[in-house]
Design a protein around this motif. Structure first.
Motif, PDB file in Angstrom:
ATOM      1  N   LEU A   1       2.979  -1.304   4.516  1.00 48.04           N
ATOM      2  CA  LEU A   1       2.099  -0.294   4.623  1.00 48.04           C
ATOM      3  C   LEU A   1       2.807   1.007   4.559  1.00 48.04           C
ATOM      4  O   LEU A   1       3.591   1.329   5.601  1.00 48.04           O
ATOM      5  CB  LEU A   1       1.231  -0.685   5.707  1.00 48.04           C
ATOM      6  CG  LEU A   1       0.232   0.384   5.780  1.00 48.04           C
ATOM      7  CD1 LEU A   1      -0.827   0.396   4.535  1.00 48.04           C
ATOM      8  CD2 LEU A   1      -0.609  -0.085   7.126  1.00 48.04           C
ATOM      9  N   ASP A   2       2.857   1.855   3.526  1.00 50.63           N
ATOM     10  CA  ASP A   2       3.154   3.209   3.797  1.00 50.63           C
ATOM     11  C   ASP A   2       2.249   4.107   4.975  1.00 50.63           C
ATOM     12  O   ASP A   2       1.181   3.761   5.000  1.00 50.63           O
ATOM     13  CB  ASP A   2       2.947   4.140   2.468  1.00 50.63           C
ATOM     14  CG  ASP A   2       3.988   5.443   2.410  1.00 50.63           C
ATOM     15  OD1 ASP A   2       4.845   5.577   2.943  1.00 50.63           O
ATOM     16  OD2 ASP A   2       3.215   6.171   1.625  1.00 50.63           O
ATOM     17  N   LEU A   3       3.171   5.019   5.440  1.00 48.38           N
ATOM     18  CA  LEU A   3       2.283   5.712   6.676  1.00 48.38           C
ATOM     19  C   LEU A   3       1.201   6.897   6.189  1.00 48.38           C
ATOM     20  O   LEU A   3       0.282   7.049   6.466  1.00 48.38           O
ATOM     21  CB  LEU A   3       3.118   6.407   7.729  1.00 48.38           C
ATOM     22  CG  LEU A   3       2.733   6.814   8.738  1.00 48.38           C
ATOM     23  CD1 LEU A   3       1.822   5.849   9.546  1.00 48.38           C
ATOM     24  CD2 LEU A   3       3.912   7.080   9.815  1.00 48.38           C
TER      25      LEU A   3
ATOM     26  N   VAL B   1       0.744  -0.993   0.039  1.00 41.64           N
ATOM     27  CA  VAL B   1      -0.075   0.072  -0.058  1.00 41.64           C
ATOM     28  C   VAL B   1       0.812   1.107  -0.025  1.00 41.64           C
ATOM     29  O   VAL B   1       1.504   1.255   0.929  1.00 41.64           O
ATOM     30  CB  VAL B   1      -0.895   0.151   1.283  1.00 41.64           C
ATOM     31  CG1 VAL B   1      -1.892   1.085   1.078  1.00 41.64           C
ATOM     32  CG2 VAL B   1      -1.697  -1.436   1.498  1.00 41.64           C
ATOM     33  N   GLU B   2       1.067   1.877  -1.240  1.00 43.85           N
ATOM     34  CA  GLU B   2       1.912   2.969  -1.467  1.00 43.85           C
ATOM     35  C   GLU B   2       1.482   3.739  -2.483  1.00 43.85           C
ATOM     36  O   GLU B   2       1.102   3.542  -3.557  1.00 43.85           O
ATOM     37  CB  GLU B   2       3.270   2.489  -1.544  1.00 43.85           C
ATOM     38  CG  GLU B   2       4.505   3.367  -2.193  1.00 43.85           C
ATOM     39  CD  GLU B   2       4.849   4.450  -1.385  1.00 43.85           C
ATOM     40  OE1 GLU B   2       4.061   5.616  -1.246  1.00 43.85           O
ATOM     41  OE2 GLU B   2       5.767   4.045  -0.420  1.00 43.85           O
ATOM     42  N   ASP B   3       1.438   5.140  -2.231  1.00 39.91           N
ATOM     43  CA  ASP B   3       0.657   6.036  -3.180  1.00 39.91           C
ATOM     44  C   ASP B   3       2.020   6.594  -4.054  1.00 39.91           C
ATOM     45  O   ASP B   3       1.534   7.178  -5.043  1.00 39.91           O
ATOM     46  CB  ASP B   3       0.077   7.242  -2.361  1.00 39.91           C
ATOM     47  CG  ASP B   3       0.847   8.105  -1.400  1.00 39.91           C
ATOM     48  OD1 ASP B   3       1.758   7.251  -0.718  1.00 39.91           O
ATOM     49  OD2 ASP B   3       1.231   9.276  -1.423  1.00 39.91           O
ATOM     50  N   GLU B   4       3.014   6.585  -3.655  1.00 39.36           N
ATOM     51  CA  GLU B   4       4.007   7.252  -4.649  1.00 39.36           C
ATOM     52  C   GLU B   4       4.467   6.023  -5.766  1.00 39.36           C
ATOM     53  O   GLU B   4       4.970   4.981  -5.549  1.00 39.36           O
ATOM     54  CB  GLU B   4       5.380   7.388  -3.890  1.00 39.36           C
ATOM     55  CG  GLU B   4       5.390   8.506  -2.864  1.00 39.36           C
ATOM     56  CD  GLU B   4       6.376   8.494  -1.941  1.00 39.36           C
ATOM     57  OE1 GLU B   4       7.539   8.520  -2.174  1.00 39.36           O
ATOM     58  OE2 GLU B   4       6.048   8.668  -0.625  1.00 39.36           O
ATOM     59  N   ALA B   5       4.173   6.445  -6.946  1.00 41.48           N
ATOM     60  CA  ALA B   5       4.200   5.587  -8.092  1.00 41.48           C
ATOM     61  C   ALA B   5       5.543   4.854  -8.186  1.00 41.48           C
ATOM     62  O   ALA B   5       5.681   3.755  -8.384  1.00 41.48           O
ATOM     63  CB  ALA B   5       3.644   6.159  -9.466  1.00 41.48           C
TER      64      ALA B   5
HETATM   65 CA    CA Z   1       3.301   8.258   1.023  1.00 45.25          CA
END
Ligand code: CA
Length: 225
Positions: free
Chosen positions: A50-52, A6-10
């Motif tokens: 899991l990214d914070l 789970v990470e939003d930075e592509a």
């Molecule tokens: Ca992030």
């Protein structure tokens, strides 16, 4: 072993997915906390990275809600240096370990493997079934003194069967834990890989450790053959 990232930075998400796939894991990626939480509670993962800092729901909220929903999948939290959050809070909320960015991928792999060993069921460091020995960290496989070379996919199928030695493993379980979400091919691919494995770990040694349980799946037995 199936891992949710789970990470939003592509760039980070892609690098993690590529590295983990190359290391033999089945990998799914979520790009925000809401989707991550949904997947983590709907799919049986062996670990979650899991990214914070995430859109929609923070990593804190994701892990807190996972635990509240009785989902005990091991969680490795990723945090940025000097972030506004305190790592100890993440651990208090139910994360099992954390890494501060930037981190070494080798260290991430080692931590993930350690978490999987500690996870729900007993997960020994080296897996054995009779004289068949598989070392997930060293990516090696031996039958007695003979080293057996396996492809990443063969290794992943064997590792999963070894972790559930003596149990009937359904084809669907193997598909879920060894192949990822995007697999849209023929489910009989499992049969093909079990065939490859038999030709490597059983037939040359006059063994039959992997048996087919008609209509149910496969079972790997320590004393097979
Ligand atoms: Ca992030």
């Amino acid at each position: 072993m199936r891992v949710l990232v789970v990470e939003d930075e592509a760039a980070m998400a892609d690098a993690l997915a590529r590295g983990l796939t190359a290391a033999g894991f089945a990998v799914d990626v979520s790009r925000d906390g809401e989707d991550g939480l949904w997947r983590a509670t709907e799919v049986e993962y062996d670990a979650v990275v899991l990214d914070l800092m995430l859109p929609k729901l923070s990593g804190y909220d994701v892990v807190r809600r996972m635990r509240a929903a009785d989902v005990w999948t091991p969680v490795l939290m990723l945090t940025a240096k000097d972030g506004e959050y305190d790592v100890s809070d993440a651990l208090d909320l139910g994360a099992d370990d954390y890494l501060v960015k930037p981190f070494s991928f080798v260290v991430l792999l080692a931590r993930l493997r350690a978490l999987m060993r500690r996870g729900g069921r007993e997960r020994p460091a080296v897996l054995t079934a009779g004289d068949l020995v598989v070392d997930p960290a060293g990516r090696s496989c031996h039958r007695g003194d003979v080293e057996i070379r396996l492809t990443a996919r063969e290794f992943a199928v064997l590792e999963y069967l070894m972790r559930r030695c003596g149990e009937v493993v359904r084809k669907r379980d193997l598909l879920e834990h060894v192949w990822d979400d995007y697999f849209a091919g023929d489910p009989n691919v499992v049969e093909v890989y079990v065939g490859y494995l038999r030709r490597k770990i059983d037939q040359p040694f006059g063994r039959a450790a992997i048996s087919t349980v008609r209509g149910a799946g496969y079972r790997l037995e320590a004393d097979g053959g």
